[in-house]
Design a protein around this motif. Structure first.
Motif, PDB file in Angstrom:
ATOM      1  N   ARG A 170       4.691  21.950  -6.894  1.00  0.00           N
ATOM      2  CA  ARG A 170       3.907  21.238  -5.576  1.00  0.00           C
ATOM      3  C   ARG A 170       4.857  20.573  -4.895  1.00  0.00           C
ATOM      4  N   ASN A 171       5.982  20.210  -5.393  1.00  0.00           N
ATOM      5  CA  ASN A 171       7.164  19.356  -4.407  1.00  0.00           C
ATOM      6  C   ASN A 171       7.448  20.241  -3.031  1.00  0.00           C
ATOM      7  N   PHE A 172       7.217  21.673  -3.415  1.00  0.00           N
ATOM      8  CA  PHE A 172       7.938  22.570  -2.419  1.00  0.00           C
ATOM      9  C   PHE A 172       6.809  23.067  -1.464  1.00  0.00           C
ATOM     10  N   ARG A 205       0.305   4.467 -10.228  1.00  0.00           N
ATOM     11  CA  ARG A 205       0.896   3.343  -9.641  1.00  0.00           C
ATOM     12  C   ARG A 205       1.731   2.806 -10.751  1.00  0.00           C
ATOM     13  N   PRO A 206       3.192   3.565 -11.056  1.00  0.00           N
ATOM     14  CA  PRO A 206       3.979   3.288 -12.199  1.00  0.00           C
ATOM     15  C   PRO A 206       4.209   1.595 -12.041  1.00  0.00           C
ATOM     16  N   GLU A 207       4.295   1.123 -13.427  1.00  0.00           N
ATOM     17  CA  GLU A 207       4.243  -0.149 -13.394  1.00  0.00           C
ATOM     18  C   GLU A 207       5.837  -0.753 -12.968  1.00  0.00           C
ATOM     19  N   ARG A 208       5.983  -2.073 -12.567  1.00  0.00           N
ATOM     20  CA  ARG A 208       7.147  -2.486 -12.004  1.00  0.00           C
ATOM     21  C   ARG A 208       7.397  -3.830 -13.179  1.00  0.00           C
ATOM     22  N   LEU A 209       8.778  -4.191 -12.955  1.00  0.00           N
ATOM     23  CA  LEU A 209       9.158  -5.192 -13.929  1.00  0.00           C
ATOM     24  C   LEU A 209       8.884  -6.547 -13.244  1.00  0.00           C
ATOM     25  N   THR A 223       0.928  -1.351   0.068  1.00  0.00           N
ATOM     26  CA  THR A 223       0.059  -0.088  -0.015  1.00  0.00           C
ATOM     27  C   THR A 223       0.856   1.400  -0.032  1.00  0.00           C
ATOM     28  N   ARG A 224       2.206   1.167   0.097  1.00  0.00           N
ATOM     29  CA  ARG A 224       2.958   2.326   0.174  1.00  0.00           C
ATOM     30  C   ARG A 224       3.102   2.875  -1.352  1.00  0.00           C
ATOM     31  N   SER A 225       2.731   3.946  -1.692  1.00  0.00           N
ATOM     32  CA  SER A 225       3.091   4.443  -3.027  1.00  0.00           C
ATOM     33  C   SER A 225       3.406   5.896  -2.799  1.00  0.00           C
ATOM     34  N   SER A 226       3.918   6.584  -3.895  1.00  0.00           N
ATOM     35  CA  SER A 226       4.361   8.055  -3.539  1.00  0.00           C
ATOM     36  C   SER A 226       2.785   8.960  -3.821  1.00  0.00           C
ATOM     37  N   LYS A 227       2.736   9.548  -2.614  1.00  0.00           N
ATOM     38  CA  LYS A 227       1.361  10.294  -2.748  1.00  0.00           C
ATOM     39  C   LYS A 227       1.808  11.850  -3.033  1.00  0.00           C
ATOM     40  N   ARG A 228       0.914  12.518  -4.041  1.00  0.00           N
ATOM     41  CA  ARG A 228       1.158  13.763  -4.236  1.00  0.00           C
ATOM     42  C   ARG A 228      -0.143  14.575  -4.159  1.00  0.00           C
ATOM     43  N   ALA A 229      -0.789  14.250  -3.205  1.00  0.00           N
ATOM     44  CA  ALA A 229      -2.019  15.366  -2.826  1.00  0.00           C
ATOM     45  C   ALA A 229      -2.043  14.857  -1.226  1.00  0.00           C
ATOM     46  N   ALA A 245       8.457   7.167 -19.121  1.00  0.00           N
ATOM     47  CA  ALA A 245       7.153   6.395 -18.965  1.00  0.00           C
ATOM     48  C   ALA A 245       6.650   6.634 -17.710  1.00  0.00           C
ATOM     49  N   CYS A 246       7.411   6.960 -16.681  1.00  0.00           N
ATOM     50  CA  CYS A 246       7.145   7.388 -15.246  1.00  0.00           C
ATOM     51  C   CYS A 246       6.444   8.828 -15.555  1.00  0.00           C
ATOM     52  N   GLY A 247       7.114   9.689 -16.148  1.00  0.00           N
ATOM     53  CA  GLY A 247       6.753  11.038 -16.181  1.00  0.00           C
ATOM     54  C   GLY A 247       5.526  11.168 -17.144  1.00  0.00           C
ATOM     55  N   CYS A 302       5.789  10.878   0.272  1.00  0.00           N
ATOM     56  CA  CYS A 302       6.401  11.013  -1.038  1.00  0.00           C
ATOM     57  C   CYS A 302       8.005  11.279  -0.501  1.00  0.00           C
ATOM     58  N   PRO A 303       8.627  10.349  -1.078  1.00  0.00           N
ATOM     59  CA  PRO A 303      10.073  10.862  -1.085  1.00  0.00           C
ATOM     60  C   PRO A 303      10.414  11.761  -2.238  1.00  0.00           C
ATOM     61  N   GLN A 304      11.369  12.961  -1.913  1.00  0.00           N
ATOM     62  CA  GLN A 304      11.516  13.928  -2.761  1.00  0.00           C
ATOM     63  C   GLN A 304      12.925  14.523  -2.929  1.00  0.00           C
ATOM     64  N   ALA A 305      13.575  13.990  -3.933  1.00  0.00           N
ATOM     65  CA  ALA A 305      14.876  14.567  -4.296  1.00  0.00           C
ATOM     66  C   ALA A 305      14.759  16.199  -4.889  1.00  0.00           C
ATOM     67  N   ALA A 306      13.674  16.539  -5.304  1.00  0.00           N
ATOM     68  CA  ALA A 306      13.445  17.897  -5.659  1.00  0.00           C
ATOM     69  C   ALA A 306      14.183  18.906  -4.790  1.00  0.00           C
ATOM     70  N   TRP A 307      14.051  18.557  -3.250  1.00  0.00           N
ATOM     71  CA  TRP A 307      14.264  19.525  -2.402  1.00  0.00           C
ATOM     72  C   TRP A 307      15.945  19.733  -2.328  1.00  0.00           C
ATOM     73  N   ASP A 326      25.320  13.242  -7.665  1.00  0.00           N
ATOM     74  CA  ASP A 326      24.493  12.785  -8.924  1.00  0.00           C
ATOM     75  C   ASP A 326      23.422  11.797  -8.489  1.00  0.00           C
ATOM     76  N   TYR A 327      22.327  12.060  -8.903  1.00  0.00           N
ATOM     77  CA  TYR A 327      21.265  10.967  -8.387  1.00  0.00           C
ATOM     78  C   TYR A 327      21.185  10.021  -9.844  1.00  0.00           C
ATOM     79  N   TYR A 328      21.134  10.602 -11.148  1.00  0.00           N
ATOM     80  CA  TYR A 328      20.715   9.911 -12.230  1.00  0.00           C
ATOM     81  C   TYR A 328      22.016   9.903 -13.177  1.00  0.00           C
TER      82      TYR A 328
HETATM   83  C1  LIG Z   1      15.112   8.915  -3.296  1.00  0.00           C
HETATM   84  C2  LIG Z   1      13.501   9.246  -3.986  1.00  0.00           C
HETATM   85  C3  LIG Z   1      13.407  10.814  -4.553  1.00  0.00           C
HETATM   86  C4  LIG Z   1      12.151  11.124  -5.377  1.00  0.00           C
HETATM   87  N1  LIG Z   1      11.972  12.405  -5.534  1.00  0.00           N
HETATM   88  C5  LIG Z   1      10.906  12.769  -5.843  1.00  0.00           C
HETATM   89  C6  LIG Z   1      10.440  14.170  -6.129  1.00  0.00           C
HETATM   90  O1  LIG Z   1      11.293  14.842  -6.006  1.00  0.00           O
HETATM   91  N2  LIG Z   1       9.203  14.270  -6.746  1.00  0.00           N
HETATM   92  C7  LIG Z   1       8.230  13.305  -6.756  1.00  0.00           C
HETATM   93  O2  LIG Z   1       6.969  13.686  -7.099  1.00  0.00           O
HETATM   94  N3  LIG Z   1       8.340  11.906  -6.654  1.00  0.00           N
HETATM   95  C8  LIG Z   1       9.779  11.565  -6.367  1.00  0.00           C
HETATM   96  N4  LIG Z   1       9.891  10.308  -5.999  1.00  0.00           N
HETATM   97  C9  LIG Z   1       9.179   9.210  -6.197  1.00  0.00           C
HETATM   98  C10 LIG Z   1       9.370   8.408  -7.383  1.00  0.00           C
HETATM   99  O3  LIG Z   1       8.904   9.076  -8.717  1.00  0.00           O
HETATM  100  C11 LIG Z   1       8.454   7.165  -7.278  1.00  0.00           C
HETATM  101  O4  LIG Z   1       9.177   6.333  -6.097  1.00  0.00           O
HETATM  102  C12 LIG Z   1       8.412   5.986  -8.461  1.00  0.00           C
HETATM  103  O5  LIG Z   1       7.918   6.736  -9.732  1.00  0.00           O
HETATM  104  C13 LIG Z   1       7.739   4.867  -7.864  1.00  0.00           C
HETATM  105  O6  LIG Z   1       6.495   5.148  -7.579  1.00  0.00           O
HETATM  106  P1  LIG Z   1       6.021   4.753  -6.174  1.00  0.00           P
HETATM  107  O7  LIG Z   1       6.791   5.288  -5.146  1.00  0.00           O
HETATM  108  O8  LIG Z   1       4.411   5.376  -6.183  1.00  0.00           O
HETATM  109  O9  LIG Z   1       5.794   3.164  -6.036  1.00  0.00           O
HETATM  110  C14 LIG Z   1      11.322   9.763  -5.510  1.00  0.00           C
HETATM  111  C15 LIG Z   1      11.540   8.672  -5.120  1.00  0.00           C
HETATM  112  C16 LIG Z   1      12.768   8.481  -4.376  1.00  0.00           C
HETATM  113  C17 LIG Z   1      12.925   6.850  -4.009  1.00  0.00           C
END
Ligand SMILES: Cc1cc2nc3c(=O)[nH]c(=O)nc-3n(C[C@H](O)[C@H](O)[C@H](O)COP(=O)(O)O)c2cc1C
Length: 231
Positions: A126-128, A215-219, A16-22, A101-103, A172-177, A85-87
């Motif tokens: 919205r991240n901020f 819910r982005p797809e997983r392999l 049930t964990r997934s990144s929530k954006r609201a 695909a995620c974007g 929602c984990p956020q590298a954007a910060w 460097d993250y990516y």
């Molecule tokens: C370390 C880390 C940083 C991330 N940074 C962002 C971010 O800045 N903004 C955002 O909307 N999602 C961010 N995400 C979320 C990813 O997009 C997300 O984990 C991925 O698409 C898989 O989706 P799920 O977490 O819903 O399973 C981040 C995830 C991780 C693990």
């Protein structure tokens, strides 16, 4: 699925964990955050060195920080950027395709069409606001620590997210910060020897927000695992 989504067991917490954006404005108490961090502190780390340093903001501290970063992120961003460097640079397949695909999956749920840069920027901003979550976390690491400690840190952060599920909370984990560490660091009071790894939104997810259905797809396992010795 658990009978009650507020108290999932470990497998349900993972599912049930997934990144929530609201998020809803429903407050999250300091006690709840402390309990989550206490559990996350049980995460493993090489030689048990526990390389995590967490700064938690809520209320006026959170609001001030959000305002300052939004102001910078809305203007000229030269002078900002993350310290690690993250990516991959340059991007390459198969990662580039997965990233796209995620974007696009996220944008299509939000009704953002290709080329609409203004809407893209609005969503990024919205991240901020922590996507309106009442609590924000900032994860810092001593900059002289090595790759192994970053490995430990990932485990810690995932444990935060799973523990949050145990309290009915989402994240929602956020590298954007990390791009705005020069603003965040003095405001949270982190010393110069520490580097901002990422931020995290923590709160109650808005169940009615379409974006939260993303819910982005997983392999499949066989795409990323090779088995030997099983008959
Ligand atoms: C370390 C880390 C940083 C991330 N940074 C962002 C971010 O800045 N903004 C955002 O909307 N999602 C961010 N995400 C979320 C990813 O997009 C997300 O984990 C991925 O698409 C898989 O989706 P799920 O977490 O819903 O399973 C981040 C995830 C991780 C693990």
């Amino acid at each position: 699925m658990p009978a009650d989504d507020r108290t999932p067991g470990v497998i349900d917490a993972i599912r049930t964990r997934s990144s929530k954006r609201a998020f809803l404005p429903t407050p999250v108490s300091r006690e709840q955050v402390e309990a989550i961090l206490q559990l996350a502190g049980l995460a493993p780390s090489g030689s048990n060195i526990q390389p995590w340093q967490v700064y938690v903001v809520s209320g006026t501290a959170r609001d001030r920080l959000c305002d300052e970063v939004i102001q910078s992120a809305s203007g000229d961003r030269s002078g900002h950027g993350r310290e690690y460097d993250y990516y991959p640079n340059p991007w390459r397949e198969p990662y580039l395709g997965r990233r796209r695909a995620c974007g696009w999956g996220l944008y299509s749920l939000l009704g953002i069409v290709k080329g609409d840069r203004e809407a893209g920027l609005r969503q990024e901003l919205r991240n901020f606001t922590f996507f309106d979550a009442p609590v924000g976390l900032f994860f810092y690491i001593d900059r002289d620590l090595k790759q192994g400690s970053w490995l430990d840190y990932g485990m810690f952060i995932q444990t935060v997210m799973l523990a949050a599920r145990g309290f009915g909370l989402h994240t929602c984990p956020q590298a954007a910060w990390a791009d705005f560490h020069s603003i965040v660091t003095p405001l949270v009071g982190a010393p110069a020897e520490q580097m901002l790894v990422c931020g995290m939104a923590l709160g109650y997810a808005d169940p009615d927000a379409p974006v939260n259905a993303f819910r982005p797809e997983r392999l499949p396992v066989t795409d990323f695992s090779r088995f030997q010795g099983f008959d």
